[in-house]
Design an enzyme around this catalytic site. Structure first.
Site, short mmCIF file in Angstrom:
data_model
loop_
_atom_site.label_atom_id
_atom_site.label_comp_id
_atom_site.label_asym_id
_atom_site.label_seq_id
_atom_site.Cartn_x
_atom_site.Cartn_y
_atom_site.Cartn_z
N GLY A 249 37.12 48.55 43.62
CA GLY A 249 38.30 47.68 43.75
C GLY A 249 39.57 48.47 43.47
N GLY A 478 31.55 48.00 39.54
CA GLY A 478 30.95 49.32 39.44
C GLY A 478 31.12 49.92 38.06
NE ARG A 640 31.16 47.55 18.19
CZ ARG A 640 30.72 46.31 18.30
NH1 ARG A 640 31.56 45.31 18.30
NH2 ARG A 640 29.45 46.07 18.39
CB ILE A 641 31.97 53.41 22.43
CG1 ILE A 641 33.24 54.29 22.33
CG2 ILE A 641 31.21 53.67 23.73
CD1 ILE A 641 34.33 53.97 23.34
CG ASN A 643 26.30 51.30 27.78
OD1 ASN A 643 26.19 52.52 27.87
ND2 ASN A 643 25.39 50.47 28.25
CD GLN A 650 34.58 52.75 34.17
OE1 GLN A 650 35.74 52.39 34.32
NE2 GLN A 650 33.72 52.76 35.16
CE LYS A 713 42.69 51.50 20.22
NZ LYS A 713 43.36 52.81 19.98
N GLY A 714 40.44 49.81 26.14
CA GLY A 714 40.05 50.03 27.53
C GLY A 714 39.71 51.48 27.81
CD GLU A 717 43.60 50.84 35.07
OE1 GLU A 717 44.42 50.71 35.97
OE2 GLU A 717 43.44 49.99 34.17
MO1 MOS Z 1 43.15 48.29 38.23
S1 MOS Z 1 44.89 48.95 39.12
O1 MOS Z 1 43.67 47.52 36.86
O2 MOS Z 1 42.02 47.53 39.12
#
Ligand code: MOS
Length: 754
Positions: A249, A478, A640-641, A643, A650, A713-714, A717
């Site tokens: 996506g 994905g 915290r991770i 997986n 990622q 957290k993320g 990206e």
């Molecule tokens: Mo992304 S640009 O947050 O799918």
């Protein structure tokens, strides 16, 4: 995969011991055996096929379409043009809220970019639809296309990205530059990049009266459902979107677009299901891209190598009819300590499709320029690039002074540098050669990415046999959401993940929020966590009130849920299975709900970012200028991770995308026609395995008590953001040539040496 119940507990683990395990993907087997069905795999009875005709000019008007020829072709059922396009309930020129775009859906005969849909042909077969579209043979009144900085129209935007400010000033920028001993400037241009998901945008639309079912890849199910409901004038409950799998996506499938809307409109008009799949070439226009930027960074430096001012100016391209601008300059607001920071964006109107969010929007292109400028500043001060970054380390958020909810960037620098072998790097460029005489260079880039939280809801159902079903309308594009989100739910439920069935990817489940912004695990995850805890709390009430239970009289603080059993916290031998509790209570199922609601106060109090440091080695052929990124080491901290296997992948994906940004990717418009010359996967260069010889991602431990109750957290990206600059800086270290545009081209290296 068997789980080790004795594994050390991660922070905030209340019940089980499931999260933190490197489980393999739940969707993996379905995908490798071909049983995962994507949107275009759906073939309802009586299906029609749609194809668009797209404009070959970039600006002007369509003056003729041979609709009769198209309609005369065997199998063609209908041809839609601006003359007969059925009405919509909502004006497509009026945006729907902050996540809305003006949608191109045959409202007039104006051409605003090359590749714009100008007609939709619906036929009994795909071949007939494509042939019908070809027979339209459009006539145009063409005007010169505006394709670049020289011919576009500049404007002062109201916002950049999705609602961010186009001008932010911290401190006194003039005083900052006045205090500087040295001022360096870096000018960086970044290209148009396209998402190029393996799965093209597609839709299979079926109407049953005023009920609509859509099979389509979609990153934001409930938001999209509500938007389609508005465009078609039906209640949201009449719209069902099914999106169990996405073949990528990257931001382009989070928003509605004209071609899909048209196909749905045709299905309603013709009262038959319609399938529409964009061709690869047709994805270079109406479904978004990363917009071009022309960035200028000025950094003021004092005599000790500290920043006195950062001025990041960006000109960002958008279409002639929309306003989305890549928020590149804003990347400099959060990265380094400086008494004065100014981030400014100017818009530039070109005859192109509207850009949109694409993987690390703003951060990727903005940090690329910032990291090059930082390296240039380190050089100007005669400092090691890593030492220079540490000298300008942001202990609190620059500008606002807010504390970080957590920030292990220093540890990322340290662990990355150690693993890479940064020590002993010669300061001047062109000093290292490999055994084949290739120039070797090392570079570093810092990475950060904000941690957004989206509203999300979830439901957990404990079944009579002690297994559970957990549900949220989230999306696995994905990244591994099926697996990681199931682990979070399993932990809250005190169950082995194998006993937890996870349902997602359908819009009639509780709203799982957007899969985007690197915020899905935190957002949908917290909703699932709360739903699981809700079930356990209800179970504890039932057991504690039941004289027949070994837990009779136990308050909910006194119980712990583990491995499908509820036990006393002080004596885990006293307890019973969930199945026994439910059976005695005569319950078939016990349902709990949970939601994620953003805490505005916390978001104001804390600066929330994931952090990382990327180290790159490149080798450059001194005669040919060919660059290879031979080694990438990224060290990332993201709380915290859940997986580690999925998170590492990622990071790999992000770093490879960063490599692609630095050395490969760009869409090029022909200045005569405004058409993209490389709108296919043969000419739009992306790295293949041979371009990526070695990538390592280090997971730096970090505990975050404030970002959200999960401490998550993320990770999606951030990998792109540091990598671009690290590679560009390694190219400088090998060659002495500073990047001035991306991707770095052979000719950039050869010209500059002259
Ligand atoms: Mo992304 S640009 O947050 O799918």
């Amino acid at each position: 995969m068997p789980l080790d119940a004795r594994a050390p507990l991660a922070p905030y683990r209340r019940h089980g011991s499931n999260a933190g395990q490197p489980l393999t993907r739940r969707d993996g087997e379905l995908k490798v055996t071909g049983r995962a069905t994507f949107a275009a795999d759906n073939h309802p009875a009586d299906l029609l096929y749609a194809a668009t005709a797209v404009s070959s000019i970039a600006r002007g008007r369509v003056t003729a379409l041979d609709v009769a020829a198209a309609k005369a072709h065997s199998g063609v059922v209908e041809v839609y043009t601006p003359a007969n396009r059925p009405p919509l309930a909502h004006d497509p020129d009026v945006k729907l809220g902050p996540f809305g775009f003006r949608i191109e859906v045959l409202q007039d005969d104006t051409v605003r970019y090359a590749g714009q849909p100008i007609a939709l042909v619906v036929a009994e077969t795909l071949e007939a639809a494509i042939e019908g579209a070809a027979l339209l043979n459009p006539g145009y009144e063409a005007r010169p296309a505006r394709t670049g900085l020289g011919d576009g129209e500049r404007f002062a935007p109201a916002a950049v990205g999705v609602g961010a400010s186009p001008r932010t000033l911290y401190g006194d920028i003039d005083a900052g530059f006045a205090a500087a001993k040295t001022i360096i400037q870096a000018d960086i241009a970044t290209p148009a990049q396209f998402h190029n998901a393996m799965e093209p945008h597609a839709v299979v639309a079926q109407w049953d009266g005023d009920h609509l079912t859509l099979d389509m890849p979609n990153q934001a199910l409930v938001m999209s459902r509500d938007a389609y409901a508005i465009y078609f004038g039906v209640p949201p409950r009449n719209v069902l979107i099914r999106s169990p799998f996405l073949g990528g996506g990257f931001g382009s499938k989070a928003f509605l677009n004209g071609p899909q809307l048209l196909a749905i409109l045709a299905a309603r008009h013709l009262k038959r299901p319609v399938k529409y799949v964009l061709s690869r070439a047709q994805m270079y226009g109406p479904v978004g891209h990363r917009g071009r930027t022309w960035q200028t960074l000025r950094l003021g430096l004092d005599g000790d190598g500290r920043l006195t001012a950062i001025h990041h100016h960006s000109i960002a391209a958008t279409s002639s009819f929309e306003d989305f601008l890549e928020p590149a300059a804003n990347a400099s607001l959060h990265a380094y300590a400086s008494p004065a920071i100014l981030a400014e964006t100017q818009g530039l109107r070109l005859d192109i499709g509207t850009p949109g969010p694409m993987r690390a929007p703003g951060e990727a292109s903005g940090s690329a320029a910032l990291e090059v400028a930082m390296d240039k500043a380190a050089e100007a001060r005669g400092m090691d690039p890593l030492d220079f970054r540490l000298a300008n380390y942001a202990e609190t958020e620059p500008g606002t002074g807010r504390p970080y909810s957590s920030n292990a960037l220093r540890e990322c620098y340290g662990e990355g540098a150690k693993r890479f072998g940064w020590a002993g790097r010669p300061p001047r460029p062109g000093q290292m050669r490999d055994e084949n005489g290739l120039l070797v260079g090392w570079g570093v880039g810092a990475a950060l990415f904000p941690c957004p939280h989206f509203a999300a809801e979830a439901r957990a159902t404990l079944r009579a046999d002690g297994s559970a079903l957990v549900e949220t309308a989230g999306v696995d594009m994905g990244q591994g959401a099926w697996t990681a989100l199931a682990q979070i739910a399993a932990e809250a439920l005190g169950l082995d993940p194998e006993r937890v069935e996870f349902r997602s990817g359908v819009s009639d489940l509780p709203d799982g929020g957007i899969a985007g912004g690197s915020g899905h695990t935190a957002s949908a995850g917290l909703a699932l966590h709360n739903a699981g805890e809700d079930v356990i709390a209800r179970l504890a009430e039932i057991a504690g009130a039941d004289p027949a239970s070994p837990l009779f009289g136990t308050g909910n603080v006194g119980v712990v849920a583990r491995a499908g059993r509820l036990c006393r916290r002080d004596d885990e031998t006293r307890g019973e299975s969930y199945a026994d509790i439910l059976a005695r209570a005569g319950l078939d199922a016990l349902v709990g709900t949970g939601r994620m609601a953003r805490d505005e106060a916390a978001a104001q109090s804390w600066a929330m970012f994931s952090h990382g440091a990327v180290f790159a080695e490149v080798k450059v052929d001194p005669d040919l200028g060919v660059v290879r990124a031979t080694r990438l080491v990224g060290a990332f901290a993201a709380g915290r991770i859940i997986n580690p296997r999925l998170v590492r992948s990622q990071y790999y994906g992000g770093m490879i995308w960063g490599l692609s940004f630095a050395l490969h990717e760009a869409a090029h418009a022909d200045r005569r026609t405004g058409r993209i010359m490389n709108a296919d996967l043969a000419e739009y260069r992306i790295p293949v395995n041979a371009d990526v010889p070695s990538v390592e991602a280090i997971l730096v431990p970090e505990e975050d008590r404030y970002v959200n109750p999960l401490g998550v957290k993320g990770v999606g990206e951030i990998g792109i953001t540091g990598t671009v600059g690290a590679i560009a800086n390694a190219v400088w270290h090998a060659t002495g040539v500073r990047a001035r545009r991306f991707p770095i081209q052979i000719e950039d290296l050869l010209h500059d040496r002259g």
